[in-house]
Design a protein around this motif. Structure first.
Motif, PDB file in Angstrom:
ATOM      1  N   THR A   5       0.741  -1.275   0.063  1.00  0.00           N
ATOM      2  CA  THR A   5      -0.195  -0.013   0.094  1.00  0.00           C
ATOM      3  C   THR A   5       0.948   1.248   0.041  1.00  0.00           C
ATOM      4  N   SER A   6       0.276   2.361  -0.384  1.00  0.00           N
ATOM      5  CA  SER A   6       0.996   3.529  -0.363  1.00  0.00           C
ATOM      6  C   SER A   6       0.433   4.654   0.536  1.00  0.00           C
ATOM      7  N   THR A   7       0.970   5.509   1.326  1.00  0.00           N
ATOM      8  CA  THR A   7       0.493   6.298   2.476  1.00  0.00           C
ATOM      9  C   THR A   7       1.481   7.632   2.368  1.00  0.00           C
ATOM     10  N   VAL A   8       0.663   8.604   2.387  1.00  0.00           N
ATOM     11  CA  VAL A   8       1.213   9.857   2.480  1.00  0.00           C
ATOM     12  C   VAL A   8       0.845  10.484   3.856  1.00  0.00           C
ATOM     13  N   SER A   9       1.883  11.145   4.357  1.00  0.00           N
ATOM     14  CA  SER A   9       1.635  11.615   6.057  1.00  0.00           C
ATOM     15  C   SER A   9       1.692  12.944   5.708  1.00  0.00           C
ATOM     16  N   LEU A  10       0.793  13.826   6.379  1.00  0.00           N
ATOM     17  CA  LEU A  10       0.599  15.206   6.248  1.00  0.00           C
ATOM     18  C   LEU A  10       0.698  15.871   7.866  1.00  0.00           C
ATOM     19  N   THR A  11       1.456  16.686   7.888  1.00  0.00           N
ATOM     20  CA  THR A  11       1.480  17.552   9.128  1.00  0.00           C
ATOM     21  C   THR A  11       0.575  18.663   9.140  1.00  0.00           C
ATOM     22  N   VAL A  12      -0.555  18.652  10.032  1.00  0.00           N
ATOM     23  CA  VAL A  12      -1.490  19.728   9.972  1.00  0.00           C
ATOM     24  C   VAL A  12      -1.594  20.262  11.365  1.00  0.00           C
ATOM     25  N   ASP A  13      -2.239  21.540  11.582  1.00  0.00           N
ATOM     26  CA  ASP A  13      -2.432  21.950  12.717  1.00  0.00           C
ATOM     27  C   ASP A  13      -3.691  21.422  13.324  1.00  0.00           C
ATOM     28  N   ASP A  14      -4.594  21.045  12.611  1.00  0.00           N
ATOM     29  CA  ASP A  14      -5.998  20.745  13.405  1.00  0.00           C
ATOM     30  C   ASP A  14      -6.329  19.164  12.724  1.00  0.00           C
ATOM     31  N   VAL A  15      -5.916  18.021  13.132  1.00  0.00           N
ATOM     32  CA  VAL A  15      -6.030  16.915  12.639  1.00  0.00           C
ATOM     33  C   VAL A  15      -7.595  16.558  12.601  1.00  0.00           C
ATOM     34  N   ILE A  49      -4.005   8.112   3.804  1.00  0.00           N
ATOM     35  CA  ILE A  49      -3.463   9.356   4.736  1.00  0.00           C
ATOM     36  C   ILE A  49      -3.232   9.420   6.044  1.00  0.00           C
ATOM     37  N   VAL A  50      -2.230   9.922   6.608  1.00  0.00           N
ATOM     38  CA  VAL A  50      -1.903   9.886   7.849  1.00  0.00           C
ATOM     39  C   VAL A  50      -2.054  11.139   8.110  1.00  0.00           C
ATOM     40  N   LEU A  51      -2.418  11.632   9.188  1.00  0.00           N
ATOM     41  CA  LEU A  51      -2.445  13.151   9.553  1.00  0.00           C
ATOM     42  C   LEU A  51      -1.917  13.280  11.060  1.00  0.00           C
ATOM     43  N   LEU A  52      -0.861  14.150  10.931  1.00  0.00           N
ATOM     44  CA  LEU A  52      -0.219  14.155  12.223  1.00  0.00           C
ATOM     45  C   LEU A  52      -0.194  15.640  12.957  1.00  0.00           C
ATOM     46  N   ARG A  53      -0.428  15.800  13.892  1.00  0.00           N
ATOM     47  CA  ARG A  53      -0.370  17.386  14.405  1.00  0.00           C
ATOM     48  C   ARG A  53       0.786  17.759  14.466  1.00  0.00           C
ATOM     49  N   ARG A  54       0.911  19.136  13.818  1.00  0.00           N
ATOM     50  CA  ARG A  54       2.157  19.762  13.966  1.00  0.00           C
ATOM     51  C   ARG A  54       2.811  20.039  15.292  1.00  0.00           C
ATOM     52  N   GLY A  55       4.063  19.637  15.455  1.00  0.00           N
ATOM     53  CA  GLY A  55       4.669  19.876  16.885  1.00  0.00           C
ATOM     54  C   GLY A  55       4.684  18.320  17.594  1.00  0.00           C
ATOM     55  N   ILE A  56       4.047  17.364  17.070  1.00  0.00           N
ATOM     56  CA  ILE A  56       4.134  16.089  17.864  1.00  0.00           C
ATOM     57  C   ILE A  56       5.593  15.564  18.093  1.00  0.00           C
ATOM     58  N   ARG A  64       8.946  18.707  13.177  1.00  0.00           N
ATOM     59  CA  ARG A  64       8.005  18.962  13.864  1.00  0.00           C
ATOM     60  C   ARG A  64       7.231  20.254  13.866  1.00  0.00           C
ATOM     61  N   ASP A  65       7.774  21.532  13.331  1.00  0.00           N
ATOM     62  CA  ASP A  65       7.004  22.431  13.221  1.00  0.00           C
ATOM     63  C   ASP A  65       6.691  22.819  11.809  1.00  0.00           C
ATOM     64  N   GLN A  66       7.017  22.053  10.866  1.00  0.00           N
ATOM     65  CA  GLN A  66       6.597  22.128   9.497  1.00  0.00           C
ATOM     66  C   GLN A  66       5.269  21.828   9.150  1.00  0.00           C
ATOM     67  N   HIS A  67       4.687  22.337   8.043  1.00  0.00           N
ATOM     68  CA  HIS A  67       3.235  22.242   7.689  1.00  0.00           C
ATOM     69  C   HIS A  67       3.120  21.686   6.440  1.00  0.00           C
ATOM     70  N   ALA A  68       2.186  20.644   6.022  1.00  0.00           N
ATOM     71  CA  ALA A  68       1.931  20.187   4.990  1.00  0.00           C
ATOM     72  C   ALA A  68       1.600  21.378   4.043  1.00  0.00           C
ATOM     73  N   SER A  69       2.638  21.622   3.038  1.00  0.00           N
ATOM     74  CA  SER A  69       2.474  22.624   2.099  1.00  0.00           C
ATOM     75  C   SER A  69       3.335  22.350   0.909  1.00  0.00           C
ATOM     76  N   PRO A 113      -9.348  22.197   5.259  1.00  0.00           N
ATOM     77  CA  PRO A 113      -9.145  23.305   6.355  1.00  0.00           C
ATOM     78  C   PRO A 113      -7.651  23.513   6.754  1.00  0.00           C
ATOM     79  N   ASN A 114      -6.864  22.722   6.448  1.00  0.00           N
ATOM     80  CA  ASN A 114      -5.350  22.870   6.898  1.00  0.00           C
ATOM     81  C   ASN A 114      -4.566  23.407   5.815  1.00  0.00           C
TER      82      ASN A 114
END
Length: 132
Positions: A5-15, A49-56, A64-69, A113-114
């Motif tokens: 399988t393939s997964t993309v992990s996105l770092t966001v402020d509001d999971v 899709i894996v969503l991770l809260r920024r800073g985790i 840790r402080d990067q944002h999905a962009s 929204p993120n």
């Protein structure tokens, strides 16, 4: 190598906001979730899709402080106009209107929204070797 399988992990402020967006509008289901993490999947060929809260702290310190962009999560499908109409009817803002590129790619974009850009693509004609 065999990739199961393939997964993309996105770092966001509001999971929770991204999780709600992907499950409500894009047919994803939650497989595992906490306040800081969500794993989402579909039953078709779409990437998980894996969503991770920024800073985790599970993220490396430098990330840790990067944002999905700067990325576009793209899905190739059929029935592009129908999907665009469905999303509009659900109140999703179309952030790039439906258009066709000279090489035969038809597409439109929405943004979660993120700020995660999601692009939907349908080929007007089979891509040729000149543009592929």
């Amino acid at each position: 190598m065999h990739i199961a399988t393939s997964t993309v992990s996105l770092t966001v402020d509001d999971v929770a906001a991204s999780k709600a967006f992907f499950t409500t509008h894009l047919g994803y289901s939650e497989t595992v979730a906490t306040e800081d993490f969500a794993s989402l999947a579909r039953e078709d060929a779409a990437v998980d899709i894996v969503l991770l809260r920024r800073g985790i702290d599970v993220l490396p310190a430098a990330q840790r402080d990067q944002h999905a962009s700067g990325l576009i999560l793209a899905f190739t499908l059929t029935g592009l106009e129908d999907e665009e109409k469905r999303l509009r009817a659900e109140g999703v803002e179309i952030t790039m209107p439906l258009r066709e590129e000279p090489w035969g790619e038809r597409l439109f974009q929405i943004t979660d929204p993120n700020g995660v850009v999601v692009q939907f693509v349908e080929w007007a004609a089979a891509p040729d070797s000149e543009h592929a």
